[in-house]
Design an enzyme around this catalytic site. Structure first.
Site, PDB file in Angstrom:
ATOM      1  N   HIS A 321      33.327   9.142  37.538  1.00 35.20           N
ATOM      2  CA  HIS A 321      34.563  10.965  37.872  1.00 35.20           C
ATOM      3  C   HIS A 321      35.964  10.456  37.818  1.00 35.20           C
ATOM      4  O   HIS A 321      36.965   9.959  37.774  1.00 35.20           O
ATOM      5  CB  HIS A 321      33.089  11.679  38.810  1.00 35.20           C
ATOM      6  CG  HIS A 321      33.751  10.692  40.394  1.00 35.20           C
ATOM      7  ND1 HIS A 321      34.691  11.125  40.733  1.00 35.20           N
ATOM      8  CD2 HIS A 321      33.310   9.985  40.753  1.00 35.20           C
ATOM      9  CE1 HIS A 321      34.911   9.983  41.835  1.00 35.20           C
ATOM     10  NE2 HIS A 321      33.431   9.616  42.282  1.00 35.20           N
ATOM     11  N   CYS A 339      31.871   4.850  44.570  1.00 34.70           N
ATOM     12  CA  CYS A 339      31.633   5.652  42.503  1.00 34.70           C
ATOM     13  C   CYS A 339      33.036   5.347  41.901  1.00 34.70           C
ATOM     14  O   CYS A 339      33.797   4.626  43.041  1.00 34.70           O
ATOM     15  CB  CYS A 339      31.964   7.158  42.632  1.00 34.70           C
ATOM     16  SG  CYS A 339      30.592   8.186  43.208  1.00 34.70           S
TER      17      CYS A 339
END
Length: 420
Positions: A321, A339
Site C-alpha cells: 500500500h 506491510c
C-alpha cells in the site's frame, strides 16, 4: 419359425461401455445390416428388473436387462442419463443378459436402448426409461473463486457441505471434481481438511489460460447413505504472468510481466517484531482506501491512518500500500508493521497493474514463512510432492484435461485485521 425377414446381421462382439461421463461404442455393431431392414419392436422379448414406468429403481442395486425365451439375443445396450453421460455395463457371453457394473446415480432418469437379434437375424429395438429414487442425504460442492479473470497464482477451491474423512469416500469425491484447462497442465487437488480442497498446477497457471471447473458428483454414491449433490461450475481465465518480488534485505520490489522486468520500486517492509512473512502470497483483493489502526493488530505504538491503494495478500492484514509517511525510509530501512509500503504514486501504479490471483513473493525477511492455508493462499509454498500427498488419488497421474468457496469463505473479524 419367425415370419420376420431372414436377414442375417453381424453380431456385436460384446458390449463394453466406458466409465461414466465418457462416450461409449460397441466394438462391433450391425454395419452390414441392409438399409431396408427396419428393426422390429422387441418389447415382447425384453424385460428389466425395474419395470419401465411403473416404479423407481433402487440406485444401490444394478440395473439388469434380460431377453425372454430362446428366439433372440441382446446385441447391444447403451444407458445414458439426461445429460448424455453413459453408465458402464456388461453383456453376458450368450447375449441373454446385460447389467450395470457401477452404481446408478440417485434421483436420475436413464434412457436404456436395447438392440436384439432374433433367430433369423432380424434386428430388434427396445427403449426403456428408468428412474432411480432420490437420496435423503446429499453432499453439495461450492467451487471458488467466482467465474472471472485472475492472476496465474489463483488456486481453485472446493467447499463441501459436510466433512468427509473416509479415504475411499474422498477418492470418489475427488475423482468427480474436474478441472479442465487450455493449455493442459499437471495439477492436483489437495485436501486442506474434511470440507475443503484446493487445486493448483505443479507450477503457476500459464498466462492467458482458460480453466473450467465442474462436478460429476450429482447423484453419485459416495458412502452407503451419502450421495453427491449439485455444484455450479466456474470458468476462470488468466492474464499476463505478473510477479512482484519484494527483497526485504535490499528494500526493493521488482515487478515482472511474463518474466521481464517492468518496474523496480523502493519499499519498506516490517520492522523487528513485525517482520513481513517470507514466501509466495496470492493477491486476495484490492481496496482503494483502508483505515488501519494499531488496535487492529495489538501494536504497542499507536497509529490510526487512512491508507490508499491497498492490495491485500493475507487475511491477517498484510497489504502492499501507499505509505507517504515513510518515503524517507523506503529503499533504505524496514519500518512498517508488516506491510510493504511505497510512495503513493508507486502504490497506485502497482494497484492498477495487478489483479486478484497475481503473485507477491517476499524474500530475505527475518519473518516467518507464509503458511499454506490459514492466512490466505500460501499454496505455492508447499513442495509439489507434499501437495500431491494431500490428494486422495495420489497414486494416479495428475493432470488437467485440455479444453469451495472463494478464498476459503467468510473470515472472522480477527483474521481480517489490517496492519501497516
Amino acid at each position: 419359425m419367425s415370419n420376420r425377414p431372414r436377414t442375417r446381421t453381424v453380431l456385436s462382439c460384446g458390449l463394453l461401455l466406458v466409465p461414466l461421463a465418457v462416450s461409449a461404442t460397441a466394438c462391433g455393431g450391425s454395419s452390414s445390416e441392409p438399409l431396408s431392414a427396419k428393426p422390429y419392436d422387441a418389447a415382447d422379448q425384453i424385460s428389466a428388473n425395474t419395470p419401465d414406468g411403473k416404479q423407481k429403481a433402487d440406485p444401490d442395486k444394478p440395473l439388469e436387462v434380460t431377453v425372454k425365451g430362446d428366439e433372440a439375443r441382446i446385441t447391444d445396450v447403451t444407458a445414458t442419463d439426461a445429460s448424455g453421460r453413459y453408465i458402464s455395463g456388461e453383456l453376458s457371453a450368450d447375449g441373454r443378459r446385460w447389467r450395470t457394473t457401477v452404481p446408478l446415480a440417485a434421483g436420475t432418469r436413464y434412457t436404456v436402448r436395447v438392440s436384439t437379434e432374433d433367430e433369423d437375424g432380424a434386428p430388434g429395438r427396445k427403449t426403456l426409461v428408468v428412474e432411480t429414487t432420490d437420496a435423503d442425504d446429499r453432499l453439495s460442492v461450492k467451487f471458488g473463486p467466482d467465474s472471472g479473470d485472475y492472476g496465474v497464482g489463483q488456486p481453485v477451491t472446493a467447499e463441501l457441505s459436510k466433512p468427509v474423512n473416509d479415504p475411499k469416500a474422498r477418492a470418489v469425491i475427488e475423482s468427480a471434481l474436474k478441472v479442465d484447462s487450455a493449455p493442459r497442465v499437471e495439477g492436483s487437488w489437495h485436501w486442506v481438511d474434511g470440507k475443503s480442497l484446493h487445486f493448483r498446477p505443479k507450477d503457476y497457471w500459464p498466462a492467458h489460460a482458460t480453466i473450467a471447473v465442474h462436478s460429476n458428483l450429482d447423484g453419485l454414491k459416495i458412502t452407503k447413505k451419502l450421495y453427491g449433490g449439485p455444484a455450479k461450475p466456474v470458468r476462470l481465465t488468466t492474464g499476463d504472468r505478473i510477479e512482484a518480488i519484494t527483497d526485504a534485505g535490499s528494500h526493493q520490489m521488482t515487478v515482472l510481466r511474463n518474466g521481464k522486468e517492468v518496474n523496480t520500486i523502493p519499499v519498506t517492509t516490517g520492522k523487528p517484531g513485525y517482520d513481513t512473512r517470507n514466501g509466495v502470497k496470492v493477491i486476495l483483493g484490492k481496496e482503494s482506501f483502508v483505515r488501519m489502526t494499531s488496535a487492529s493488530i495489538g501494536a504497542s505504538d499507536f497509529y490510526d491512518l487512512p491508507v490508499y491503494w491497498a492490495t491485500r495478500v493475507t487475511w491477517s492484514g498484510e497489504y502492499v500500500h501507499a505509505a507517504p509517511w515513510s518515503v524517507g525510509s523506503q529503499g533504505a530501512a524496514n519500518v512498517s508493521h508488516g506491510c510493504t509500503g511505497m510512495s503513493t504514486g508507486n502504490a497506485e501504479w502497482f494497484f492498477n497493474m495487478v489483479r486478484v490471483g497475481d503473485i507477491v513473493k517476499v524474500v530475505n525477511s527475518d519473518g516467518e514463512s507464509m503458511t499454506a492455508f490459514d492466512n490466505g493462499f500460501g499454496d505455492w509454498n508447499m513442495p509439489w510432492k507434499e501437495w500431491r500427498d494431500g490428494s486422495a488419488l495420489k497414486n494416479k497421474a495428475s493432470t488437467t484435461t485440455g479444453a469451495a468457496e472463494q478464498q476459503r469463505g467468510t473470515a472472522d473479524a480477527a483474521r481480517l485485521r489490517p496492519q501497516v
